[in-house]
Each structure stands twice: as C-alpha cells, then as structure tokens.
Design a protein around this motif. Structure first.
Motif, PDB file in Angstrom:
ATOM      1  N   THR A 114      13.007 -24.096  10.811  1.00  0.00           N
ATOM      2  CA  THR A 114      11.654 -24.024  10.835  1.00  0.00           C
ATOM      3  C   THR A 114      10.999 -25.098   9.589  1.00  0.00           C
ATOM      4  O   THR A 114       9.879 -25.545   9.867  1.00  0.00           O
ATOM      5  CB  THR A 114      10.695 -22.622  10.657  1.00  0.00           C
ATOM      6  OG1 THR A 114      11.251 -21.985   9.375  1.00  0.00           O
ATOM      7  CG2 THR A 114      11.154 -21.577  11.627  1.00  0.00           C
ATOM      8  N   HIS A 115      11.799 -25.069   8.464  1.00  0.00           N
ATOM      9  CA  HIS A 115      11.305 -25.722   7.352  1.00  0.00           C
ATOM     10  C   HIS A 115      12.652 -26.123   6.561  1.00  0.00           C
ATOM     11  O   HIS A 115      13.603 -25.328   6.880  1.00  0.00           O
ATOM     12  CB  HIS A 115      10.325 -25.465   6.576  1.00  0.00           C
ATOM     13  CG  HIS A 115      10.078 -24.275   5.886  1.00  0.00           C
ATOM     14  ND1 HIS A 115      10.289 -22.926   6.631  1.00  0.00           N
ATOM     15  CD2 HIS A 115      10.434 -23.632   4.459  1.00  0.00           C
ATOM     16  CE1 HIS A 115      10.336 -21.802   5.941  1.00  0.00           C
ATOM     17  NE2 HIS A 115      10.292 -22.364   4.751  1.00  0.00           N
ATOM     18  N   CYS A 116      12.539 -26.851   5.530  1.00  0.00           N
ATOM     19  CA  CYS A 116      13.893 -27.370   4.644  1.00  0.00           C
ATOM     20  C   CYS A 116      14.218 -26.329   3.612  1.00  0.00           C
ATOM     21  O   CYS A 116      15.327 -26.389   3.014  1.00  0.00           O
ATOM     22  CB  CYS A 116      13.433 -28.723   3.994  1.00  0.00           C
ATOM     23  SG  CYS A 116      12.233 -28.717   2.817  1.00  0.00           S
ATOM     24  N   HIS A 117      13.481 -25.216   3.377  1.00  0.00           N
ATOM     25  CA  HIS A 117      14.011 -24.220   2.139  1.00  0.00           C
ATOM     26  C   HIS A 117      15.260 -23.850   2.323  1.00  0.00           C
ATOM     27  O   HIS A 117      15.848 -23.523   3.531  1.00  0.00           O
ATOM     28  CB  HIS A 117      12.869 -22.994   2.173  1.00  0.00           C
ATOM     29  CG  HIS A 117      11.523 -23.547   1.543  1.00  0.00           C
ATOM     30  ND1 HIS A 117      10.649 -22.662   1.536  1.00  0.00           N
ATOM     31  CD2 HIS A 117      11.174 -24.653   1.270  1.00  0.00           C
ATOM     32  CE1 HIS A 117       9.590 -23.297   0.789  1.00  0.00           C
ATOM     33  NE2 HIS A 117       9.774 -24.550   0.777  1.00  0.00           N
ATOM     34  N   ASP A 150      15.430 -31.673  -3.475  1.00  0.00           N
ATOM     35  CA  ASP A 150      15.336 -30.441  -4.068  1.00  0.00           C
ATOM     36  C   ASP A 150      14.020 -29.935  -4.413  1.00  0.00           C
ATOM     37  O   ASP A 150      13.625 -28.750  -4.656  1.00  0.00           O
ATOM     38  CB  ASP A 150      16.367 -30.083  -5.116  1.00  0.00           C
ATOM     39  CG  ASP A 150      16.640 -28.695  -5.145  1.00  0.00           C
ATOM     40  OD1 ASP A 150      16.979 -27.943  -4.123  1.00  0.00           O
ATOM     41  OD2 ASP A 150      16.597 -28.086  -6.379  1.00  0.00           O
ATOM     42  N   SER A 151      13.334 -30.758  -4.714  1.00  0.00           N
ATOM     43  CA  SER A 151      11.686 -30.326  -5.204  1.00  0.00           C
ATOM     44  C   SER A 151      10.945 -29.622  -3.720  1.00  0.00           C
ATOM     45  O   SER A 151      10.025 -29.159  -4.004  1.00  0.00           O
ATOM     46  CB  SER A 151      10.702 -31.790  -5.469  1.00  0.00           C
ATOM     47  OG  SER A 151      10.882 -32.416  -4.379  1.00  0.00           O
ATOM     48  N   CYS A 152      11.521 -29.760  -2.654  1.00  0.00           N
ATOM     49  CA  CYS A 152      11.253 -28.977  -1.535  1.00  0.00           C
ATOM     50  C   CYS A 152      12.360 -28.088  -0.926  1.00  0.00           C
ATOM     51  O   CYS A 152      11.838 -27.131  -0.302  1.00  0.00           O
ATOM     52  CB  CYS A 152      10.986 -30.094  -0.464  1.00  0.00           C
ATOM     53  SG  CYS A 152       9.792 -31.525  -0.792  1.00  0.00           S
ATOM     54  N   ILE A 153      13.556 -28.440  -1.330  1.00  0.00           N
ATOM     55  CA  ILE A 153      14.536 -27.306  -0.761  1.00  0.00           C
ATOM     56  C   ILE A 153      14.793 -26.310  -1.661  1.00  0.00           C
ATOM     57  O   ILE A 153      14.785 -25.080  -1.162  1.00  0.00           O
ATOM     58  CB  ILE A 153      15.612 -28.146  -0.499  1.00  0.00           C
ATOM     59  CG1 ILE A 153      15.831 -29.275   0.382  1.00  0.00           C
ATOM     60  CG2 ILE A 153      17.124 -27.113  -0.403  1.00  0.00           C
ATOM     61  CD1 ILE A 153      16.856 -30.192   0.466  1.00  0.00           C
ATOM     62  N   TYR A 154      14.473 -26.300  -3.097  1.00  0.00           N
ATOM     63  CA  TYR A 154      14.548 -25.400  -4.000  1.00  0.00           C
ATOM     64  C   TYR A 154      15.742 -24.446  -4.250  1.00  0.00           C
ATOM     65  O   TYR A 154      15.818 -23.610  -4.839  1.00  0.00           O
ATOM     66  CB  TYR A 154      13.499 -24.274  -3.624  1.00  0.00           C
ATOM     67  CG  TYR A 154      11.982 -24.711  -3.324  1.00  0.00           C
ATOM     68  CD1 TYR A 154      11.543 -25.645  -4.459  1.00  0.00           C
ATOM     69  CD2 TYR A 154      11.181 -24.158  -2.587  1.00  0.00           C
ATOM     70  CE1 TYR A 154      10.302 -25.895  -4.479  1.00  0.00           C
ATOM     71  CE2 TYR A 154       9.819 -24.549  -2.354  1.00  0.00           C
ATOM     72  CZ  TYR A 154       9.171 -25.565  -3.361  1.00  0.00           C
ATOM     73  OH  TYR A 154       8.152 -25.912  -3.020  1.00  0.00           O
ATOM     74  N   LEU A 169      23.049 -27.028  -2.488  1.00  0.00           N
ATOM     75  CA  LEU A 169      22.113 -27.585  -1.484  1.00  0.00           C
ATOM     76  C   LEU A 169      22.647 -27.356  -0.074  1.00  0.00           C
ATOM     77  O   LEU A 169      23.941 -27.390   0.171  1.00  0.00           O
ATOM     78  CB  LEU A 169      22.114 -29.002  -1.626  1.00  0.00           C
ATOM     79  CG  LEU A 169      21.111 -29.465  -2.948  1.00  0.00           C
ATOM     80  CD1 LEU A 169      21.372 -30.780  -3.316  1.00  0.00           C
ATOM     81  CD2 LEU A 169      19.459 -29.153  -2.572  1.00  0.00           C
ATOM     82  N   PRO A 170      22.081 -27.139   0.869  1.00  0.00           N
ATOM     83  CA  PRO A 170      22.341 -26.979   2.471  1.00  0.00           C
ATOM     84  C   PRO A 170      23.153 -28.465   2.750  1.00  0.00           C
ATOM     85  O   PRO A 170      23.034 -29.503   2.109  1.00  0.00           O
ATOM     86  CB  PRO A 170      21.230 -27.008   3.295  1.00  0.00           C
ATOM     87  CG  PRO A 170      20.177 -26.576   2.194  1.00  0.00           C
ATOM     88  CD  PRO A 170      20.506 -26.988   0.804  1.00  0.00           C
ATOM     89  N   THR A 171      24.360 -28.323   3.617  1.00  0.00           N
ATOM     90  CA  THR A 171      25.109 -29.419   4.110  1.00  0.00           C
ATOM     91  C   THR A 171      25.024 -29.680   5.473  1.00  0.00           C
ATOM     92  O   THR A 171      25.628 -30.629   5.833  1.00  0.00           O
ATOM     93  CB  THR A 171      26.528 -29.106   3.427  1.00  0.00           C
ATOM     94  OG1 THR A 171      26.896 -27.793   4.160  1.00  0.00           O
ATOM     95  CG2 THR A 171      26.573 -29.086   2.030  1.00  0.00           C
ATOM     96  N   ASN A 212       5.383 -28.536   7.390  1.00  0.00           N
ATOM     97  CA  ASN A 212       6.169 -29.654   6.686  1.00  0.00           C
ATOM     98  C   ASN A 212       6.539 -28.899   5.206  1.00  0.00           C
ATOM     99  O   ASN A 212       7.551 -29.432   4.361  1.00  0.00           O
ATOM    100  CB  ASN A 212       5.168 -30.538   6.071  1.00  0.00           C
ATOM    101  CG  ASN A 212       4.594 -31.428   7.232  1.00  0.00           C
ATOM    102  OD1 ASN A 212       5.217 -31.132   8.429  1.00  0.00           O
ATOM    103  ND2 ASN A 212       3.637 -31.961   7.365  1.00  0.00           N
ATOM    104  N   SER A 213       6.064 -27.875   4.674  1.00  0.00           N
ATOM    105  CA  SER A 213       6.453 -27.166   3.403  1.00  0.00           C
ATOM    106  C   SER A 213       5.988 -27.675   2.338  1.00  0.00           C
ATOM    107  O   SER A 213       6.424 -29.080   2.168  1.00  0.00           O
ATOM    108  CB  SER A 213       8.060 -26.865   3.439  1.00  0.00           C
ATOM    109  OG  SER A 213       8.488 -27.515   2.142  1.00  0.00           O
ATOM    110  N   GLY A 214       5.314 -27.421   1.241  1.00  0.00           N
ATOM    111  CA  GLY A 214       4.856 -27.907   0.113  1.00  0.00           C
ATOM    112  C   GLY A 214       3.265 -27.692  -0.274  1.00  0.00           C
ATOM    113  O   GLY A 214       3.245 -26.824  -1.106  1.00  0.00           O
ATOM    114  N   ALA A 215       2.601 -28.361   0.399  1.00  0.00           N
ATOM    115  CA  ALA A 215       1.025 -28.269  -0.196  1.00  0.00           C
ATOM    116  C   ALA A 215       0.145 -27.287   0.574  1.00  0.00           C
ATOM    117  O   ALA A 215       0.377 -27.247   1.839  1.00  0.00           O
ATOM    118  CB  ALA A 215       0.639 -29.784  -0.103  1.00  0.00           C
ATOM    119  N   ASP A 216      -0.788 -26.826  -0.153  1.00  0.00           N
ATOM    120  CA  ASP A 216      -1.869 -25.872   0.585  1.00  0.00           C
ATOM    121  C   ASP A 216      -2.507 -26.600   1.747  1.00  0.00           C
ATOM    122  O   ASP A 216      -2.833 -25.786   2.668  1.00  0.00           O
ATOM    123  CB  ASP A 216      -2.796 -25.381  -0.529  1.00  0.00           C
ATOM    124  CG  ASP A 216      -2.153 -24.509  -1.359  1.00  0.00           C
ATOM    125  OD1 ASP A 216      -1.542 -23.584  -0.891  1.00  0.00           O
ATOM    126  OD2 ASP A 216      -2.877 -24.321  -2.463  1.00  0.00           O
ATOM    127  N   GLY A 217      -2.944 -28.040   1.608  1.00  0.00           N
ATOM    128  CA  GLY A 217      -3.673 -28.629   2.660  1.00  0.00           C
ATOM    129  C   GLY A 217      -2.966 -28.640   3.944  1.00  0.00           C
ATOM    130  O   GLY A 217      -3.332 -28.547   5.006  1.00  0.00           O
TER     131      GLY A 217
END
Length: 202
Positions: free
Chosen positions: A65-68, A98-102, A110-112, A135-140
C-alpha cells in the motif's frame, strides 16, 4: 498469537504484532496478500497462513500500500510472488529513500524486495478493488487521497493499524477535519514562534 479474521467471503485480516501492520489476504483463483509486515514478524505471518491451510508459496501476488518498512519489510520471504505498488512507492523503495521508508530511523534494515509492477491510483485490482494507494508523507497528499476515497461511498475501512472500521464514510470526513485542524494549529504555532524570533532579532 493472533489468528486470521474472516471479514467477507475470501477476505481475511491477518492481525499484526507491533510494530508491524495488519496484512490482508484475498483468496480465490489467486491468493493476494496486501502488505507483508516486517521481516521480524515473518514467523507470525507464516503461522497465520498455515491456519488457513496456506503456505508462503501459495501467495501469488503482493500489493504494497505504501513504502514504510512495517508494510514492506518481509517482502524478501516471497521471491516467487509478483509485487505490485504505486509508482511513487516503487521509486522510494528502489532508491532506498529512508526519509519515507523509516527503517534506519528505527535501526531496522531497509526492505530488499522491490515491486516489479506498478498500479496507479485510477487502476483497479482483483475484480473492482481500487488501487487507491497513498504516496505517504505530507498532510496535503493525505487529504487528496481521502477526497478520492469519498467518491466511492466506502462503508468498510481495513486499516494497516488498528481495528476494522464499519463506518467508513463518516470516518473519512472526521479524519479530513482532524488533519485540517492539525495543519491550522501547526501553522499558528509556527507563526507565533516566527513573531517571537523577529521581536528578539531587532
């Protein structure tokens, strides 16, 4: 250990062990797993599949569903499955952003396993399930996704974290209101801090 929850015919929730996410399994002609959790919870996920008389090898498709990391980390255990994601999710995973994957933030590898096929927000998967993937990340971006979801008159929300929601439309409205309030409060706080800074500067 939690056990699979039957939500509807051929649709199961595989509840998470923290900090992983809930996974969802669609069975039938193909077995599709939506999200895979973290690699450290792989045994738990495998056990839940066994309760449904399935093995890891029975999973044909996976949708991220997203990159986390808590949604994608265990992908390496499914080398035989086709992995789908939104194009933006795929790019973030490929470039190990990793600013998005966390993952590294929480000292987890990290995921491989990267998606091989992308599905966009207007695509449909598995007989009419919309691929409305954040997309994951911003409130907008989150508000934009919620507005898109509201067009579908959604009754049931299957969350990555938390309980199944049977009042989908009302939840979407409340969530959007809460996000807007949070943005406004954040902006008010930032403006006050900026004003203080200006006063002390001059």
């Amino acid at each position: 250990m939690s056990t699979p929850v039957l939500i509807a015919p051929n649709l199961y929730q595989l509840p998470a062990l923290k900090p992983a996410c809930n996974c969802y399994l669609i069975t039938g002609g193909k077995n599709t797993l939506i999200d895979v959790g973290i690699r450290e919870n792989y045994d738990h996920l495998s056990h839940q599949l066994q309760e449904l008389n399935l093995s890891i090898l029975d999973i044909n498709d996976i949708i991220y569903t997203h990159c986390h990391y808590d949604h994608t980390g265990a992908g390496e255990f499914f080398p035989h499955s086709t992995v789908y994601s939104h194009p933006i999710c795929r790019e973030k995973l490929l470039y190990q952003d990793d600013s998005c994957i966390y993952a590294l933030k929480y000292q987890i590898a990290l995921p491989t396993r990267f998606p091989s096929i992308t599905i966009d927000s207007n695509d449909y998967y598995n007989k009419g399930i919309p691929a409305l993937i954040t997309n994951s990340g911003a409130d907008g971006s989150l508000i934009y996704s919620i507005k898109k979801l509201q067009k579908y008159n959604i009754q049931l929300i299957l969350p990555g974290h938390g309980k199944i929601d049977y009042d989908g439309n009302n939840t979407l409205v409340k969530t959007q209101e809460n996000i807007i309030k949070r943005i406004q409060q954040k902006n008010t706080t930032t403006l006050k801090e900026a004003e203080k800074c200006q006063l002390t500067k001059y």
